[in-house]
Design a protein around this motif. Structure first.
Motif, mmCIF file in Angstrom:
data_model
loop_
_atom_site.group_PDB
_atom_site.id
_atom_site.type_symbol
_atom_site.label_atom_id
_atom_site.label_comp_id
_atom_site.label_asym_id
_atom_site.label_seq_id
_atom_site.Cartn_x
_atom_site.Cartn_y
_atom_site.Cartn_z
ATOM 1 N N TRP A 84 0.812 -1.210 0.000
ATOM 2 C CA TRP A 84 0.000 0.000 0.000
ATOM 3 C C TRP A 84 0.850 1.268 0.000
ATOM 4 N N ALA A 85 2.061 1.189 0.517
ATOM 5 C CA ALA A 85 2.963 2.340 0.413
ATOM 6 C C ALA A 85 3.323 2.609 -1.043
ATOM 7 N N MET A 86 3.551 1.528 -1.805
ATOM 8 C CA MET A 86 3.841 1.702 -3.230
ATOM 9 C C MET A 86 2.633 2.244 -3.982
ATOM 10 N N ILE A 87 1.456 1.762 -3.638
ATOM 11 C CA ILE A 87 0.235 2.244 -4.289
ATOM 12 C C ILE A 87 0.025 3.731 -3.986
ATOM 13 N N LEU A 88 0.238 4.132 -2.737
ATOM 14 C CA LEU A 88 0.071 5.531 -2.360
ATOM 15 C C LEU A 88 1.085 6.418 -3.081
ATOM 16 N N CYS A 89 2.323 5.937 -3.141
ATOM 17 C CA CYS A 89 3.372 6.705 -3.821
ATOM 18 C C CYS A 89 3.029 6.898 -5.298
ATOM 19 N N GLU A 90 2.603 5.814 -5.934
ATOM 20 C CA GLU A 90 2.267 5.903 -7.358
ATOM 21 C C GLU A 90 1.066 6.801 -7.594
ATOM 22 N N GLY A 91 0.050 6.702 -6.731
ATOM 23 C CA GLY A 91 -1.127 7.532 -6.894
ATOM 24 C C GLY A 91 -0.813 9.012 -6.774
ATOM 25 N N MET A 92 0.052 9.337 -5.826
ATOM 26 C CA MET A 92 0.421 10.738 -5.653
ATOM 27 C C MET A 92 1.239 11.255 -6.838
ATOM 28 N N LEU A 93 2.143 10.416 -7.356
ATOM 29 C CA LEU A 93 2.950 10.841 -8.505
ATOM 30 C C LEU A 93 2.113 10.957 -9.777
ATOM 31 N N SER A 94 0.985 10.255 -9.824
ATOM 32 C CA SER A 94 0.139 10.309 -11.024
ATOM 33 C C SER A 94 -0.629 11.613 -11.139
ATOM 34 N N VAL A 95 -0.697 12.394 -10.069
ATOM 35 C CA VAL A 95 -1.471 13.638 -10.104
ATOM 36 C C VAL A 95 -0.581 14.838 -9.762
ATOM 37 N N THR A 96 0.717 14.709 -10.015
ATOM 38 C CA THR A 96 1.614 15.839 -9.753
ATOM 39 C C THR A 96 1.367 16.968 -10.751
ATOM 40 N N ARG A 97 2.030 18.122 -10.510
ATOM 41 C CA ARG A 97 1.832 19.309 -11.333
ATOM 42 C C ARG A 97 2.112 19.064 -12.813
ATOM 43 N N PRO A 98 3.243 18.377 -13.177
ATOM 44 C CA PRO A 98 3.482 18.173 -14.618
ATOM 45 C C PRO A 98 2.352 17.416 -15.307
ATOM 46 N N VAL A 99 1.752 16.497 -14.599
ATOM 47 C CA VAL A 99 0.665 15.716 -15.207
ATOM 48 C C VAL A 99 -0.598 16.559 -15.302
ATOM 49 N N ARG A 100 -0.922 17.316 -14.256
ATOM 50 C CA ARG A 100 -2.157 18.116 -14.258
ATOM 51 C C ARG A 100 -2.093 19.244 -15.294
ATOM 52 N N HIS A 101 -0.894 19.799 -15.506
ATOM 53 C CA HIS A 101 -0.762 20.908 -16.448
ATOM 54 C C HIS A 101 -0.478 20.450 -17.874
ATOM 55 N N SER A 102 -0.470 19.158 -18.075
ATOM 56 C CA SER A 102 -0.256 18.635 -19.431
ATOM 57 C C SER A 102 -1.599 18.493 -20.142
ATOM 58 N N ASP A 103 -1.539 17.979 -21.343
ATOM 59 C CA ASP A 103 -2.761 17.755 -22.119
ATOM 60 C C ASP A 103 -3.408 16.404 -21.817
ATOM 61 N N ALA A 104 -2.931 15.716 -20.747
ATOM 62 C CA ALA A 104 -3.478 14.399 -20.419
ATOM 63 C C ALA A 104 -4.931 14.510 -20.008
ATOM 64 N N PRO A 105 -5.833 13.704 -20.589
ATOM 65 C CA PRO A 105 -7.242 13.752 -20.213
ATOM 66 C C PRO A 105 -7.431 13.387 -18.735
ATOM 67 N N ALA A 106 -8.414 13.989 -18.146
ATOM 68 C CA ALA A 106 -8.710 13.690 -16.738
ATOM 69 C C ALA A 106 -9.128 12.231 -16.559
ATOM 70 N N THR A 107 -9.825 11.698 -17.598
ATOM 71 C CA THR A 107 -10.225 10.291 -17.500
ATOM 72 C C THR A 107 -9.010 9.365 -17.455
ATOM 73 N N LEU A 108 -7.952 9.712 -18.188
ATOM 74 C CA LEU A 108 -6.735 8.883 -18.164
ATOM 75 C C LEU A 108 -6.060 8.948 -16.797
ATOM 76 N N ILE A 109 -6.020 10.158 -16.218
ATOM 77 C CA ILE A 109 -5.417 10.286 -14.882
ATOM 78 C C ILE A 109 -6.228 9.495 -13.859
ATOM 79 N N GLY A 110 -7.549 9.652 -13.927
ATOM 80 C CA GLY A 110 -8.394 8.920 -12.985
ATOM 81 C C GLY A 110 -8.304 7.416 -13.175
ATOM 82 N N ALA A 111 -8.261 6.976 -14.460
ATOM 83 C CA ALA A 111 -8.171 5.538 -14.719
ATOM 84 C C ALA A 111 -6.849 4.964 -14.204
ATOM 85 N N THR A 112 -5.780 5.753 -14.336
ATOM 86 C CA THR A 112 -4.481 5.278 -13.842
ATOM 87 C C THR A 112 -4.491 5.135 -12.322
#
Length: 424
Positions: free
Chosen positions: A32-60
């Motif tokens: 669960w530590a790995m899952i938490l780490c990955e989840g937090m890195l999936s929504v960092t600033r570079p990802v949120r400010h990119s053209d990545a769809p919100a559905t892709l971020i949520g699905a990841t």
């Protein structure tokens, strides 16, 4: 729910349950530590400010959570399979592997939108995405196969970064990071499972030792019951037969014999209670006097060849107790076997050895107990063996039977003052 079940098991177990709970809790915490780490890195600033769809971020993120939900019970089953408690269906690894691939693919897609140059945390996120599955995988497959799969997985992930537009240096770093992380998690999981397996073997060995101790105590108790009741039942049978003969002749002495039977029966009851309570101690002087009285009451002359009016009083208590059991068993055998007319009991202490000899006549060769046979003699050998003593039993040349017990005496304790004087 899993934690509640494990806590319930822990309360019902010994120290092994604590280690088992700690090991399983550590592996689950790691997942669960790995899952938490990955989840937090999936929504960092570079990802949120990119053209990545919100559905892709949520699905990841959802794929990461689903991977944790699948990996948590799987690691417990894999650990049980490693310990040999119950087999595991390896087909359960398929959905876990599919969720890992889905999660890793989502991260690579996010890296493609954000750009690997602006999303350097992608390497850490990719490593975290594969570790939950590998935690269970290394416990199910052989070590060599897990090593091959680690190398293939690291190569596949690093190749995926190239497809996402990463540079060769970034791909090489990803390969080394995923490979090192996989090796580290494999070592941690395997070592934790191996330690738990050693503790399980130790616990099983302790259980075996406990069962052996219980079996030995049952044998000792059975031997004591045999020694306690054997002679008394023989005397009761003898006096009952004598009472029947006297009653048939119309003699009043039959009442006296039955009164004696009643007394012996009550004494036997008390002795059985003492054996059960564990407070019974055999006294050599009492046993010699009792054997002499019983044998003479049965019409067998019994001579005690010992000049000491208190035989064995100078002997250590364990030696007196062991020799008392020898006298009791010998008197029982004299009453049961053959048609003896005389019996002698000789007790001698020569230097550092004490020897007890019980000999009787009237034993035909076909009724003599062979050496090494009989539960009573085997019990005596065990008692004397605890004191480094020996027991010899067998027929004599003149139609008799001899039982000899030899026990070494411990060296006497010298007074400290006398030792000081001698040294001076």
């Amino acid at each position: 729910m899993w934690v509640g079940t494990q806590v319930g098991k822990w309360k019902r177990r010994d120290g092994f349950g604590k280690i088992d709970l700690y090991t399983r809790g550590s592996l689950h915490s790691l997942i669960w530590a790995m899952i938490l780490c990955e989840g937090m890195l999936s929504v960092t600033r570079p990802v949120r400010h990119s053209d990545a769809p919100a559905t892709l971020i949520g699905a990841t993120v959802l794929a990461a959570i689903a991977q944790g939900v699948c990996a948590a019970p799987l690691v417990s089953r894999a650990l049980d399979a490693y310990l040999g408690r119950r087999p595991i269906d390896r087909r359960l690894l398929v959905p876990a592997a599919a969720l890992m691939v889905l999660n890793t693919t989502g991260l690579l897609a996010l890296g493609g939108y954000a750009g690997t140059g602006g999303f350097p945390e992608l390497q850490l996120a990719l490593g975290a995405s594969v570790l939950p599955f590998l935690t269970s995988f290394v416990l199910v497959v052989p070590v060599w196969l897990s090593g091959v799969c680690f190398a293939a997985l690291a190569g596949a992930v690093s190749g995926g970064t190239l497809l996402a537009g990463a540079s060769g240096t970034f791909a090489l770093g990803t390969f080394l990071g995923v490979g090192f992380g996989s090796t580290l998690i494999a070592t941690t999981s395997r070592l934790s499972a191996w330690t738990l397996g050693v503790m399980l073997k130790l616990r099983e060995a302790q259980d075996v030792e406990t069962r052996l101790a219980v079996a030995e105590e049952r044998l000792r108790f059975g031997r004591d019951m045999h020694d306690v009741l054997g002679r008394n039942l023989a005397v009761i049978a003898l006096k009952s037969e004598l009472a029947v003969e006297l009653a048939q002749r119309g003699k009043a002495a039959a009442v006296d014999q039955m009164t004696e039977v009643q007394r012996i029966a009550r004494a036997s009851q008390q002795e059985v209670r003492d054996v059960v309570r564990g407070y019974r101690e055999v006294d050599l002087r009492t046993e010699i006097a009792g054997a002499q009285g019983v044998l003479e009451a049965a019409g067998i002359g019994c001579a005690v060849e010992d000049g000491d009016p208190h035989p064995g009083e100078h002997l250590p208590a364990p030696v007196r107790s062991a020799l008392g059991w020898v006298v009791r068993e010998a008197a029982t055998n004299v009453l049961r076997h053959g048609d003896p007319r005389r019996c002698s009991i000789r007790l001698r202490a020569d230097g550092d050895t004490v020897r007890l000899v019980v000999e009787n006549d009237g034993v035909p060769p076909d009724t003599a107990v062979p050496p090494g046979h009989g539960s009573g003699l085997a019990g005596l050998r065990e008692r004397l063996g605890a004191l480094d003593g020996l027991l010899e039993a067998g027929p004599t040349g003149d139609g008799g039977f001899r039982l000899t017990a030899t026990v070494p005496l411990p060296p006497p304790r010298e007074d400290a003052a006398s030792l000081v004087e001698e040294r001076r």
